[in-house]
Scaffold this active site. Structure first.
Site, PDB file in Angstrom:
ATOM      1  N   LYS A  70      47.079  62.792  26.240  1.00 24.08           N
ATOM      2  CA  LYS A  70      46.932  61.060  24.758  1.00 24.08           C
ATOM      3  C   LYS A  70      48.472  61.487  25.146  1.00 24.08           C
ATOM      4  O   LYS A  70      49.386  61.108  25.069  1.00 24.08           O
ATOM      5  CB  LYS A  70      46.087  61.111  24.063  1.00 24.08           C
ATOM      6  CG  LYS A  70      46.687  60.514  23.138  1.00 24.08           C
ATOM      7  CD  LYS A  70      45.700  60.535  21.591  1.00 24.08           C
ATOM      8  CE  LYS A  70      46.190  61.797  21.054  1.00 24.08           C
ATOM      9  NZ  LYS A  70      46.363  61.399  19.563  1.00 24.08           N
ATOM     10  N   THR A  71      48.899  62.680  23.906  1.00 20.61           N
ATOM     11  CA  THR A  71      50.525  62.613  23.342  1.00 20.61           C
ATOM     12  C   THR A  71      51.543  63.214  24.474  1.00 20.61           C
ATOM     13  O   THR A  71      52.687  62.139  24.586  1.00 20.61           O
ATOM     14  CB  THR A  71      50.885  64.233  22.733  1.00 20.61           C
ATOM     15  OG1 THR A  71      49.279  64.047  21.779  1.00 20.61           O
ATOM     16  CG2 THR A  71      51.857  64.158  21.402  1.00 20.61           C
ATOM     17  N   ASP A 258      49.960  55.483  17.584  1.00 20.12           N
ATOM     18  CA  ASP A 258      48.839  56.480  18.600  1.00 20.12           C
ATOM     19  C   ASP A 258      47.556  56.509  17.669  1.00 20.12           C
ATOM     20  O   ASP A 258      47.643  55.942  16.254  1.00 20.12           O
ATOM     21  CB  ASP A 258      49.762  58.110  17.582  1.00 20.12           C
ATOM     22  CG  ASP A 258      49.045  58.904  18.611  1.00 20.12           C
ATOM     23  OD1 ASP A 258      48.358  59.162  18.970  1.00 20.12           O
ATOM     24  OD2 ASP A 258      49.311  59.798  17.577  1.00 20.12           O
ATOM     25  N   GLU A 259      46.684  57.106  17.771  1.00 20.81           N
ATOM     26  CA  GLU A 259      45.151  57.179  17.109  1.00 20.81           C
ATOM     27  C   GLU A 259      44.883  55.985  17.165  1.00 20.81           C
ATOM     28  O   GLU A 259      43.978  55.665  15.915  1.00 20.81           O
ATOM     29  CB  GLU A 259      45.428  58.130  15.877  1.00 20.81           C
ATOM     30  CG  GLU A 259      45.799  59.463  15.935  1.00 20.81           C
ATOM     31  CD  GLU A 259      44.909  60.603  16.357  1.00 20.81           C
ATOM     32  OE1 GLU A 259      43.956  59.952  16.905  1.00 20.81           O
ATOM     33  OE2 GLU A 259      45.480  61.631  16.802  1.00 20.81           O
ATOM     34  N   GLN A 289      36.378  59.760  18.530  1.00 20.28           N
ATOM     35  CA  GLN A 289      37.082  60.340  17.714  1.00 20.28           C
ATOM     36  C   GLN A 289      36.973  59.834  16.402  1.00 20.28           C
ATOM     37  O   GLN A 289      38.733  60.177  15.550  1.00 20.28           O
ATOM     38  CB  GLN A 289      38.270  61.111  18.589  1.00 20.28           C
ATOM     39  CG  GLN A 289      38.288  62.156  19.145  1.00 20.28           C
ATOM     40  CD  GLN A 289      39.823  63.100  20.060  1.00 20.28           C
ATOM     41  OE1 GLN A 289      40.211  64.071  18.535  1.00 20.28           O
ATOM     42  NE2 GLN A 289      39.322  62.753  21.006  1.00 20.28           N
ATOM     43  N   ARG A 635      37.430  71.037  20.749  1.00 20.35           N
ATOM     44  CA  ARG A 635      38.883  71.873  19.654  1.00 20.35           C
ATOM     45  C   ARG A 635      38.472  72.881  20.669  1.00 20.35           C
ATOM     46  O   ARG A 635      39.563  74.097  20.661  1.00 20.35           O
ATOM     47  CB  ARG A 635      38.450  72.056  18.768  1.00 20.35           C
ATOM     48  CG  ARG A 635      38.792  70.797  17.695  1.00 20.35           C
ATOM     49  CD  ARG A 635      39.406  69.835  17.580  1.00 20.35           C
ATOM     50  NE  ARG A 635      39.498  68.743  18.679  1.00 20.35           N
ATOM     51  CZ  ARG A 635      40.307  67.937  19.398  1.00 20.35           C
ATOM     52  NH1 ARG A 635      41.320  68.088  19.087  1.00 20.35           N
ATOM     53  NH2 ARG A 635      39.561  67.022  19.607  1.00 20.35           N
TER      54      ARG A 635
END
Length: 794
Positions: A70-71, A258-259, A289, A635
DNA sequence: CTATTCTATATATCA
DNA sequence: TATAGAATAG
């Protein structure tokens, strides 16, 4: 690596000319784009990622599952916009939720296209960008441009005052409650005038709306805003001044978020206003998430994106580059049980790897011991400690684990916890500096009048307040007046005078000294450092260390004023410690991180899913908890280890617990049941203190989740499916039944019968529900326990 | 006014 | 159990 590009933004941006038309459409820009190198930064992107980078025009939603890059997409997209000349760095609005994320993004963009990225003035958190905008137009919303931003505790103190001023009993209607009410309204973008009629009376017999108004008025008088206002006041500014809105719409040619799943309504409205004109809005997020519903995040924002922004391109990133097959399978299978989701299927090309393990422990102490032993074993096999994380649901779980780690001498670090600038000593120090800088800062003054103790208690402050209110002057001014009268007794009067003299002196010195020297001096002369030096509690040394750190960090700012402006928004503890340590944190704090091995303790009903989340939000709460479980699992790169304990102390009381329903949500093919070492806790040392009292120590393996887990294991080879509660509809009631019904045989205990429990002692059965008993214990009171935990008496 | 005892309370977190 | 805040004694 990409060669840094020579971009035109070496030319400084015209500061005040917001309507300045960017030159990216100019001939020169187009020519520059044409000679741009073959976009080497695009190399290595998979097709979906590349599509997400290149779809620059119009609304775009990138659904990026955990570990799908994503980043990378976000940063490459920015690089792409700049490198192709579509935008200059300061034409791009890029919003994140945390400063850390913003910093990382800046660094990664810089790595792609060079120092040009420094020109991205509009890369930051919603709040920092909101602040920047508000300072430019403060006077239009009734503020001065040097307004202060209130932290949570200042906010609370202010609300307390407002409540008391209304003559309401603060005990019956606590400020905390009002704060969360007002926060809720602000999260939804509602000003005092816009609260729905039915909700205005939600506090203190209909005073809710009135108090909100009063609170906002007080803020204006103090020239202050709270965090919610940073967005809300922007909205008001733009609505009331369309010309200004238009300036920003023109300014931000491209917008990235973002997010996105964490945005609340206010943030959504904020974005929508800005995006209305150009529509070049790219939101990246993952509905699976979304774990911040409790603080106002609206999963709906992401679920409704293509409805809100018609014609939106939706791109799914489903290739996971982080976890091995079993871990991914477990996470996907689990999250698939949620209903309100857009639906993604994570894939990996990685090997299946190790199965997710599930281990049952007798109690939480035992659980901690098992985990730490396993960590030691991993360490012995050269597994780096920095690649191990323990992720807990609530921070209260941390203590027992920490204790164990300390005993074993395993180095660890706790991530999260109170922010640096939220620590009491930092806030105190800042309060001193705020008063020096701005004597009219009443909240700051009140905070430190009597810190350290100098005999100026409640009574004295009350006198000051009365005068201040009557004369409509700040507290410091009222104080100055009062020390000249004999209204106060000699002792407090002298102390107050001394304090005022000190502040006068410091204010004068602030013109000549550097701010860090001044701070040093203020802290010493006020007796503040002294106070902590005399304090012999365990954390006093750490607090002094923090104060030093504060003084040190001040050097980076040109003057006191600008330091104070930035401090609450920007300051964070420098957590760049990459040493060999196990990480311990909450699941919430773990979002965005990854580790080779992840330990997930406390998978028990009531703790995880958390009872309070269920009580307060029902099915939505359960789904959010499940997303949290999903976040936890994803994670892990190579190993995920789930634990549950059969007994856990909650608020000091022991409760017997049943394994989490989330354990039953996992696919049997990807999990492995691990038997805890049979000899655990034999004979005293290191063992649980309850082992001696446990006449049936095998009983922790009778619980439903455990039985099922074992059933899964037995069935794995035959490939048979196991019954899941999938058909059940509706909120938690049903889910509660799931636990009760899952053990086949009905209980053989009768109402009125006497039973003995290993922890609670003897008691009388009050009710029987499946395998759950309600027992009135002679000593421990009424509890709900599983029948497998009690023994028939008599 | 301060120091002590008592009592109520208990998710997660970011600006 | 641990802590923060309030009530109370000194």
């Amino acid at each position: 690596m990409v060669a840094p590009m020579n971009q035109p933004e070496s030319r400084p941006e015209p500061q005040d000319d917001l309507t300045h038309e960017p030159a990216s459409g100019s001939l020169s820009a187009r020519a520059r784009a044409a000679v741009a190198p073959q976009s080497p930064y695009l190399a290595g992107l998979n097709p979906e990622q590349r599509a997400a980078v290149e779809a620059t025009e119009g609304p775009v939603l990138v659904l990026a599952g955990a570990g799908t890059g994503k980043t990378r997409v976000l940063t490459t997209r920015i690089a792409h916009l700049i490198a192709t000349g579509k935008a200059r760095p300061f034409d791009i609005l890029a919003v994140t939720f945390t400063n850390k994320a913003a910093r990382e993004m800046r660094e990664r963009v810089a790595a792609l296209i060079g120092p040009v990225a420094e020109g991205m003035q509009w890369l930051g958190t919603f709040h920092s960008i909101g602040t920047k905008i508000l300072r430019r137009h403060a006077e239009l919303v009734g503020l001065r441009s040097d307004f202060t931003i209130l932290g949570t505790d200042d906010q609370l103190r202010l609300m307390k005052q407002v409540i008391e001023a209304e003559g309401i009993d603060e005990k019956r209607w606590p400020a905390r409650q009002l704060a969360s009410l007002i926060d809720g309204w602000k999260n939804r973008g509602l000003g005092p005038a816009q609260i729905p009629a039915g909700e205005a009376g939600a506090f203190a017999q209909g005073k809710g709306g009135k108090l909100y108004t009063a609170y906002q008025d007080r803020l204006k008088v103090l020239n202050a805003v709270d965090f919610g206002d940073l967005l809300l006041e922007c909205l008001r500014l733009w609505r009331e001044h369309p010309d200004i809105l238009q300036q920003y719409q023109n300014r931000f040619r491209y917008m990235l978020v973002d997010e996105y799943q964490d945005t609340n309504v206010a943030q959504y409205l904020w974005l929508r206003l800005l995006a209305q004109a150009r529509k070049n809005l790219c939101c990246v997020g993952d509905d699976d998430q979304s774990i911040y519903g409790w603080r106002g995040a609206e999963v709906d924002n992401i679920l409704r994106f293509d409805h809100d922004f018609p014609g939106a391109t939706v791109i799914r990133l489903e290739r996971n580059y982080r976890s091995t097959g079993h871990i991914l399978a477990a996470a996907s299978f689990l999250i698939a049980k949620n209903q309100g989701r857009l639906g993604k299927t994570l894939r990996t090309e990685d090997e299946p790897g190790e199965k997710v393990t599930i281990t049952g422990a007798w109690d939480s102490e035992d659980e901690a011991r098992l985990i730490c032993e396993e960590i030691e074993a991993l360490h012995a096999k050269r597994h780096p400690l920095s690649e191990i994380a323990i992720l807990v649901r609530i921070s209260a779980q941390m203590r027992e684990i920490e204790e164990r780690l300390v005993t074993l001498g395993v180095p660890y670090r706790v991530i999260g916890g109170p922010r640096f600038y939220e620590r009491a000593e930092i806030r105190d120090a800042l309060a001193y500096l705020r008063v020096v800088n701005q004597p009219a800062d009443d909240l700051a003054f009140e905070r430190i009048v009597n810190v350290p103790k100098r005999g100026l208690g409640d009574a004295t402050v009350q006198v000051l307040h009365n005068h201040a209110r009557a004369a409509r002057v700040p507290l410091t001014e009222a104080a100055r007046f009062i020390v000249e009268t004999d209204e106060l007794k000699p002792k407090p009067r002298g102390a107050l005078r001394d304090l005022l003299i000190s502040f006068g002196r410091w204010a004068k010195l602030s013109e000549t000294m550097t701010q860090s020297d001044l701070a040093q001096m203020v802290l010493e002369e006020s007796g503040y450092t002294d106070m902590w030096q005399k304090d012999k509690s365990a954390d006093a040394a750490g607090r002094l260390e923090n104060l030093k750190e504060l003084v040190r960090s001040m050097e980076e700012f040109p003057d006191l004023q600008s330091f104070l402006e930035h401090v609450s928004l920007v300051m964070e503890a420098n957590e760049t410690d990459t040493s060999e340590r196990v990480s311990l944190m909450t699941l919430h704090a773990a979002k965005g991180l990854e580790f080779n091995t992840v330990f997930l303790p406390g998978w028990e009903e009531g703790l995880f899913p958390n009872q309070r989340a269920l009580d307060e939000s029902g099915r939505a709460g359960l789904e959010e908890e499940r997303r949290l479980a999903h976040v936890g699992l994803t994670r892990a790169r190579r190993m995920a280890k789930i634990y549950f304990a059969s007994n856990r102390r909650i608020h000091g009381l022991w409760n017997s617990t049943v394994p989490s329903r989330f354990i039953d949500d996992l696919p049997e093919a990807s999990v492995e049941i691990v038997e805890a070492p049979a000899n655990f806790s034999q004979g005293g040392f290191g063992g649980s203190r309850f082992d001696r009292m446990a006449p049936f120590s095998g009983s922790s393996y009778q619980t439903p989740g455990w039985q099922r887990a074992q059933a899964h294991r037995a069935q794995t080879e035959s490939g048979s499916t196991f019954a899941r509660g999938g058909e059940r509809r509706g909120p938690m009631l049903i889910e509660g039944e799931l636990v009760a019904k899952s053990t086949g045989a009905a209980s053989t205990f009768a109402v009125g019968g006497r039973v003995l429990h290993s922890k609670f002692g003897p008691g009388t059965v009050e009710a029987v529900d499946g395998n759950k008993l309600t027992v009135e214990f002679d000593k421990a009171g009424r509890k709900m326990v599983l029948d497998s935990f009690v023994e028939r008496l008599g």
